[in-house]
Design an enzyme around this catalytic site. Structure first.
Site, PDB file in Angstrom:
ATOM      1  N   VAL A  90      -5.807   0.156   3.273  1.00 34.51           N
ATOM      2  CA  VAL A  90      -5.317  -1.083   3.550  1.00 34.51           C
ATOM      3  C   VAL A  90      -7.120  -1.221   1.574  1.00 34.51           C
ATOM      4  O   VAL A  90      -6.933  -2.424   1.409  1.00 34.51           O
ATOM      5  CB  VAL A  90      -6.312  -1.732   3.979  1.00 34.51           C
ATOM      6  CG1 VAL A  90      -5.827  -3.531   4.368  1.00 34.51           C
ATOM      7  CG2 VAL A  90      -4.220  -1.998   5.124  1.00 34.51           C
TER       8      VAL A  90
ATOM      9  N   SER B 106     -13.151   0.986  10.275  1.00 36.07           N
ATOM     10  CA  SER B 106     -12.721   0.953   9.274  1.00 36.07           C
ATOM     11  C   SER B 106     -12.784   0.040   7.843  1.00 36.07           C
ATOM     12  O   SER B 106     -13.281  -0.873   8.316  1.00 36.07           O
ATOM     13  CB  SER B 106     -11.510   0.556   9.268  1.00 36.07           C
ATOM     14  OG  SER B 106     -10.125   0.555   8.108  1.00 36.07           O
ATOM     15  N   SER B 107     -12.986   0.819   7.072  1.00 38.23           N
ATOM     16  CA  SER B 107     -13.673   0.005   5.772  1.00 38.23           C
ATOM     17  C   SER B 107     -12.478  -1.189   5.005  1.00 38.23           C
ATOM     18  O   SER B 107     -12.995  -1.994   4.560  1.00 38.23           O
ATOM     19  CB  SER B 107     -13.348   0.845   4.112  1.00 38.23           C
ATOM     20  OG  SER B 107     -12.581   1.483   4.763  1.00 38.23           O
ATOM     21  N   ASP B 108     -11.511  -0.906   6.382  1.00 36.23           N
ATOM     22  CA  ASP B 108     -10.454  -2.347   5.809  1.00 36.23           C
ATOM     23  C   ASP B 108     -11.364  -3.090   6.011  1.00 36.23           C
ATOM     24  O   ASP B 108     -11.448  -4.419   5.636  1.00 36.23           O
ATOM     25  CB  ASP B 108      -9.084  -2.042   6.607  1.00 36.23           C
ATOM     26  CG  ASP B 108      -8.449  -0.706   6.318  1.00 36.23           C
ATOM     27  OD1 ASP B 108      -9.012  -0.312   5.366  1.00 36.23           O
ATOM     28  OD2 ASP B 108      -7.312  -0.910   7.429  1.00 36.23           O
TER      29      ASP B 108
ATOM     30  N   ASP C 189     -17.155   4.648  13.991  1.00 35.47           N
ATOM     31  CA  ASP C 189     -16.100   4.748  13.512  1.00 35.47           C
ATOM     32  C   ASP C 189     -15.075   3.536  13.387  1.00 35.47           C
ATOM     33  O   ASP C 189     -14.419   3.174  14.336  1.00 35.47           O
ATOM     34  CB  ASP C 189     -15.090   5.498  14.571  1.00 35.47           C
ATOM     35  CG  ASP C 189     -13.801   6.112  13.938  1.00 35.47           C
ATOM     36  OD1 ASP C 189     -14.381   5.541  12.140  1.00 35.47           O
ATOM     37  OD2 ASP C 189     -13.074   6.564  13.709  1.00 35.47           O
TER      38      ASP C 189
ATOM     39  N   LYS D 230      -3.164  -1.950  15.746  1.00 37.09           N
ATOM     40  CA  LYS D 230      -2.822  -1.293  16.905  1.00 37.09           C
ATOM     41  C   LYS D 230      -3.899  -1.261  17.364  1.00 37.09           C
ATOM     42  O   LYS D 230      -5.038  -1.447  17.985  1.00 37.09           O
ATOM     43  CB  LYS D 230      -2.812  -0.313  16.409  1.00 37.09           C
ATOM     44  CG  LYS D 230      -1.298   0.127  15.944  1.00 37.09           C
ATOM     45  CD  LYS D 230      -0.888   1.568  15.703  1.00 37.09           C
ATOM     46  CE  LYS D 230       0.046   2.119  14.984  1.00 37.09           C
ATOM     47  NZ  LYS D 230      -0.259   1.727  13.842  1.00 37.09           N
TER      48      LYS D 230
ATOM     49  N   GLU E 111       0.619  -1.116  -0.045  1.00 41.65           N
ATOM     50  CA  GLU E 111       0.126   0.423   0.018  1.00 41.65           C
ATOM     51  C   GLU E 111       0.614   0.965  -0.185  1.00 41.65           C
ATOM     52  O   GLU E 111       1.754   1.397   0.589  1.00 41.65           O
ATOM     53  CB  GLU E 111      -1.029   0.222   0.924  1.00 41.65           C
ATOM     54  CG  GLU E 111      -0.386  -0.162   2.450  1.00 41.65           C
ATOM     55  CD  GLU E 111      -0.527   0.573   3.849  1.00 41.65           C
ATOM     56  OE1 GLU E 111      -1.506   1.204   3.587  1.00 41.65           O
ATOM     57  OE2 GLU E 111      -0.945   0.023   4.926  1.00 41.65           O
TER      58      GLU E 111
HETATM   59  O1  LIG Z   1      -0.389   1.070  11.998  1.00 42.71           O
HETATM   60  C1  LIG Z   1      -0.802   1.654  10.703  1.00 42.71           C
HETATM   61  N1  LIG Z   1      -2.281   1.509  10.551  1.00 42.71           N
HETATM   62  C2  LIG Z   1      -3.074   2.082   9.504  1.00 42.71           C
HETATM   63  C3  LIG Z   1      -2.346   1.865   8.998  1.00 42.71           C
HETATM   64  C4  LIG Z   1      -3.451   3.490   7.365  1.00 42.71           C
HETATM   65  O2  LIG Z   1      -4.580   3.716   7.655  1.00 42.71           O
HETATM   66  C5  LIG Z   1      -5.962   2.924   7.434  1.00 42.71           C
HETATM   67  C6  LIG Z   1      -6.856   2.771   8.159  1.00 42.71           C
HETATM   68  O3  LIG Z   1      -7.317   3.968   8.814  1.00 42.71           O
HETATM   69  P1  LIG Z   1      -8.653   4.378   8.780  1.00 42.71           P
HETATM   70  O4  LIG Z   1      -9.161   3.517  10.318  1.00 42.71           O
HETATM   71  O5  LIG Z   1      -9.089   5.683   8.812  1.00 42.71           O
HETATM   72  O6  LIG Z   1     -10.149   3.331   7.725  1.00 42.71           O
HETATM   73  C7  LIG Z   1      -5.202   1.322   6.920  1.00 42.71           C
HETATM   74  O7  LIG Z   1      -5.861   1.133   5.863  1.00 42.71           O
HETATM   75  C8  LIG Z   1      -3.301   1.867   6.296  1.00 42.71           C
HETATM   76  O8  LIG Z   1      -3.458   2.644   5.608  1.00 42.71           O
HETATM   77  C9  LIG Z   1      -0.887   3.049   8.629  1.00 42.71           C
HETATM   78  O9  LIG Z   1      -0.494   3.520   7.638  1.00 42.71           O
HETATM   79  N2  LIG Z   1      -0.448   2.424  10.043  1.00 42.71           N
END
Ligand SMILES: O=c1[nH]cc([C@@H]2O[C@H](COP(=O)(O)O)[C@@H](O)[C@H]2O)c(=O)[nH]1
Length: 338
Positions: free
Chosen positions: A131, A165-167, A163, A184, A50
């Site tokens: 992701v 993540s769309s992951d 909230d 994390k 990514e």
């Molecule tokens: O330790 C990390 N976790 C997540 C990310 C990034 O944050 C995104 C998730 O963000 P959000 O929670 O806004 O969906 C992940 O897909 C990844 O690209 C990162 O850089 N480093």
């Protein structure tokens, strides 16, 4: 802001990439580096990477250095690295050097989850892929293995804020194996695992019974499945494909023991950063970059060193899995099993 030389490199980049010859409308929109194109055409192992890890995940210049080192690790282990990003509205697969020059020094406000990609493509803008977006493009072009640091998850108090993540939803609908160091502890790990289960995602602890928490090898949560070799992981990915389950696999690789040692120091920094974020009302997409940067400050750089070490370790494991999978598929097709 971007330097003009970085921007001109960015707009010239298309000349180095080639479109996939295909009748498929989505594939026709994507451009490839020659190396990735050849590897995909000949069934060689390819590992998707990514670009948000470069644009947001780490500060400059460590982001650039790490991106290049990760590509080297993938190559040394027999696979071809394919960093994915959107340049001038075109999804591009390959060429980390150009991406890192462009995204390492500028465009740091553009991390695209899958839902924002069409907006960037339509507007011919640039964007680093998270992701979810990287999974989407990897799946579209036929890359079954994707290596990252950590995935997004359910945020703490996600039951109130929604909230999530769309992951996680992407993992529920896109058949790509994501190799990460878990989630994390800035996130709610038990709820993240619960959500993945709801999405039908197979979550594997690699050489561990416990789901890892990115900076530490333990989270207090059991990994639903355990596998101990790249070959076993490859067989799982292959079975998921053959069964046409249509969803992703999450392979959670614990941070190497040596780096896991500073985990408790990092954990207390995470608690402090979370408190500060709440006090400053930093929420939504601003929250993760704030927490990552603040935790790095509070630990005097220890969290960044750990982050780099675990990404490299994931690249090593992910490449071996991709190579094992390519071998398995080659054997199957020679044996007339496909
Ligand atoms: O330790 C990390 N976790 C997540 C990310 C990034 O944050 C995104 C998730 O963000 P959000 O929670 O806004 O969906 C992940 O897909 C990844 O690209 C990162 O850089 N480093």
């Amino acid at each position: 802001m971007a330097s003009s030389s970085a921007l001109s490199r960015l707009s010239n980049l298309h000349n180095h990439l080639r479109p996939l010859d295909s009748n498929n409308q989505i594939e026709g929109l994507v451009k490839f580096s020659p190396e990735v194109y050849q590897a995909l055409s000949s069934g060689r192992a390819v590992v998707a990477l990514e670009s948000t890890i470069i644009s947001h995940g780490m500060p400059y210049p460590q982001n650039l250095e790490t991106a290049k080192q990760v590509e080297e690790i993938v190559r040394k282990n027999g696979a071809v690295p394919a960093t994915i990003a959107i340049l001038d509205g075109v999804p591009c697969v390959g060429l980390v050097f150009y991406f890192s020059v462009s995204f390492g020094g500028c465009a740091r406000d553009l991390a695209l989850s899958a839902c924002l990609c069409s907006f960037q493509v339509a507007g011919r803008r640039n964007g680093a892929t998270t992701v979810s977006a990287t999974m989407f493009f990897a799946s579209t072009v036929g890359i079954p293995v994707f290596v990252t640091g950590g995935i997004g998850g359910v945020h703490r108090h996600g039951e109130e804020t929604m909230d999530v993540s769309s992951d996680l939803t992407e993992l529920g609908k896109t058949p790509v194996a994501v190799v990460s160091a878990g989630v994390k502890s800035i996130l709610d790990i038990p709820k993240t695992l619960e959500y993945l289960e709801t999405q039908g995602v197979c979550v594997v602890g690699y050489k561990t019974d416990e789901f890892p928490a990115f900076f530490t090898d333990t989270s207090g949560c059991k990994a639903p499945c355990r596998l101990d070799t790249p070959e076993e992981c490859a067989r799982l990915i292959d079975a998921t494909t053959k069964l046409k389950l249509g969803n992703g696999v999450l392979i959670a690789v614990p941070i190497p023991k040596e780096q896991s040692a500073s985990g408790s120091k990092i954990e207390s920094a995470i608690q402090k950063a979370l408190k500060e974020a709440r006090e400053k009302n930093i929420i939504g997409s601003a929250e993760t970059p704030f927490l990552l940067a603040r935790v790095n400050e509070l630990t005097g750089g220890a969290s960044l060193a750990s982050n780099i070490a675990l990404v490299k370790n994931n690249a090593l494991v992910g490449s071996k899995i991709a190579v094992a999978l390519a071998r398995l598929r080659e054997h199957s097709s020679k044996a007339g099993m496909n």
